[in-house]
Design a protein around this motif. Sequence first.
Motif: not given
Lengths: 531, 395
Positions: A230, A289, A431
Amino acid sequence: MAVTVSPMRDVVATPVQRAFREALYAGAIALGLFVLFIGLRTDQNISNELILVQRWGLLALVVILTAAGRFLYVAYAQPFLASLKVTDVATGLLPESLATRFFRLSYLFAAIVIAVVLLVLAGSLDELLGPDLAGYARFLRALAIIYAVASVMFYFRSFIHAHFSALGVSALALYPVIVVLTLALYTGSVAGGFQGSLKWVDNFGIQILIYVMLAWGLNIVIGLAGLLDLGYVAFYAVGAYAYALLGTHFGLSFWILLPAAGCMAAFWGVMLGFPVLRLRGDYLAIVTLAFGEIIRLVLINWREVTNGSAGVSGIPKVSFFGLMSFNVSDPNYIGKVLNIATSSAYYKIFLYYLILLLCLLTAFVTIRLRRLPVGRAWEALREDEIACRSLGINTTTTKLTAFATGAMFGGFAGSFFAARQGFVSPESFVFLESAIVLAIVVLGGMGSLGGIAVAALVMIGGTEALRELDFLKRVFGPDFTPELYRMLLFGMAMVIVMLWKPRGFVGSREPTAFLKEQKAVSGSFTKEGHG
Amino acid sequence: MNVQASQSDFILQVEHLSMKFGGLVAIGDLSFQARRGEITALIGPNGAGKTTVFNCITGFYKPTEGMITLNKRDGSTYLLERLPNHEIPARANVARTFQNIRLFSGMTLLENLLVAQHNKLMKASGYTFLGLFGFPSYRQASAESIELARHWLEKADLVDRADDPAGDLPYGAQRRLEIARAMCTGPELLCLDEPAAGLNPRESAALNELLMDIKNSTSILLIEHDMSVVMQISDHVVVLEYGRKISDGNPQSVRTDPRVIAAYLGVDDEEVETVLTEVGDEDVIEQLDTGPDSAHGPGNSASMMAGPVSDTVEHADEGERVTVSKGASKAAQVDARAASVASKPAPAAKPAAKSSTAKAPKRTAAKAPAAKADSTSKGKQAAAKPASGKRGGRK
Ligand SMILES: Nc1ncnc2c1ncn2[C@@H]1O[C@H](COP(=O)(O)OP(=O)(O)OP(=O)(O)O)[C@@H](O)[C@H]1O
Ligand SMILES: [Mg+2]
């Protein structure tokens, strides 16, 4: 969507009655959901006080639309969809498919006529219809053109399917030429053609291809090796900053920095991979992430090097292998060398071909790698890691190579991005970018290059097209900015595609070797991996 | 010289192997050898620890104690418990299959077999770099690997389906494919975990043939519940019960070993009970009244993941070995009885039956000297009909 009425009552109720009841339910649910979201809004008044704005009209509109939508769906769409599956008693055939009904030859002619008429009238639309209607007319024109293109593709679908890659690559290679020629014809001058092509080549072409490249890079990590990453945007950022900093400080050329940025990103891929790859599934996703966010925060806070959130500007342009430059002031400016008029479009077209080349490189390497033992090991890893270990495959290094290869292409894309923008800042590497790239990979079908390219075209092209819907401002008021709804579009597209094709546009996988004949492997057998 | 020969005669030597999961001793002090060129069968009731032995040999578990030595044909020796997981197939040439089949179901049969040749192909492709640019050396290696794959597909009778996804195969074919895949790694020792499980008789016969064929080039270690397979093809049998070796020898001697018969070969819980009731054992009659707890019997610990771990762990400090109380080690019962024949006053039970188990066999032993002969004859009958009743219940 599940119908919650008991079968007993179902028997009695006609579709319209049932639809009416369900519409009421849907309206009530919508009312409950939206009463606070839409009905009330906090705002500031002139003296900076917090006030509640009441929007009952809008709420009513939304509720009524929901109820009406449900009514239409249950009363007409559901029976219609059901009727598609019922064979005709007389002929014993299924009714025509929805697509054949939608793409009729007569409709195609109508669309072409509309498009041509509106194109001819383009200059005088405003005077004829007034600015409001002219906006709609242009929208209609765009729809007609899209419809025409879609139905031509529909009629030649088997041909397109058979020669997908060749057609796709040639279409991409000819795209700028076609755009410039069309616009040159349209405006009546070559310069006008180049000038008008800026938007099409840059906003659509280059933008889409950057995402294609990113998604193909991520596809190696997720689609082949089955590792849910991610934080892919981190490698994109590393590539972009590597190019930006080395380019501005040391004045190195793009052709040196491109591989350097790729190596740098791959290096970071390995650095991240070492501690992280023993994690699986959700844990891996969370750590990657976090890594993405860490890189962004470092870029913001390490001011001495990265110039913080102000970003790095003045990144040198790419030159044509040092032979021609795209700076007007340079002695070897392309316009001077080739004796043509000055235009910023040359650089964009050059960049377009550059990213196209990089994309093709990514595709080539991916296709090659899949047929090599590493690529097969990646896919085997996605299928069953324990079995891999029982066959003597070192799963750690195999995962690392997947991570590093994916990161390297992210780095390439990043350095291209920096060269194209001439400016990088941490804002470009949030993100959301990772999420968009991931969404493209999933929508396209994990592991399939063609599907992913189509998904990027639809998603990025679709969001760019939203910018063109300016006339909607006349309907919803001047504050309305269609671009802001692109996440909504993304979400809706995801939901629809996942319902319609749970494995993405292309769910099947091409075997990498065959004994007698190559048969695609249906998506129901492949696994997604566990991280 | 003599010692040398006998050393390399054994391809695999397991010495004092123990594997503990918390308080559960899945394998306790197990030693056995597998001869080169033979099929060594590892049998035992469900939950006896067979799969755990395999997992220790192939590096999926690190044994708590013990030594596993592999002697390769070229004279090199590997201590398997020290090698990392993936190097055991790669360097020591030990391949395995899994009890619950683990194929790459989304890849074709051919691809499955090519993945198995990963290390060889990786070298040939110059660790990808040469292969990426299509060097001829890699292309040749690739063609050879496809030939090898075709060879094993033919052996496994799967060549017609080479280009289908592995997940699309019927169960029996998947088992054969898994064996073919393991063979493609070029092993010296092949470990098969219940290859005949779930096969119909015809498939089972085909499997026997395949294994006999493989045996010519590769030594085989085999876990099997199907006694017809074990008795037909194995040269040597090791019997486990509760992680202990209770018998070891050629198939004939094992099938007549009373301990084995009691523990495994067809003597079901009920049969032991009938035997003992006939003899009039009060303890058994008592147990029958309350009804044996089916969840805790040895017949129910099926996979390596789900086992009766929780109710055994709490006894951890009582002794080195903890077993469930009901229907516990039948081999120990036979032992105890045999001992009681020798000396009338009940001796201390074998260490294997230290904890709660100890009570039942002692009393049994004291009261039923005749039980041994009886259960032995029963066992023989059961052993004569091939697939024992236990297996049918499991799958
Ligand atoms: N990873 C583990 N953690 C805890 N206990 C385990 C583990 N693996 C196996 N066991 C336990 O070890 C014992 C032996 O299990 P194992 O799977 O080796 O038996 P098995 O002989 O292969 O049985 P089956 O015939 O059912 O395959 C069982 O009681 C099992 O619950
Ligand atoms: Mg087992």
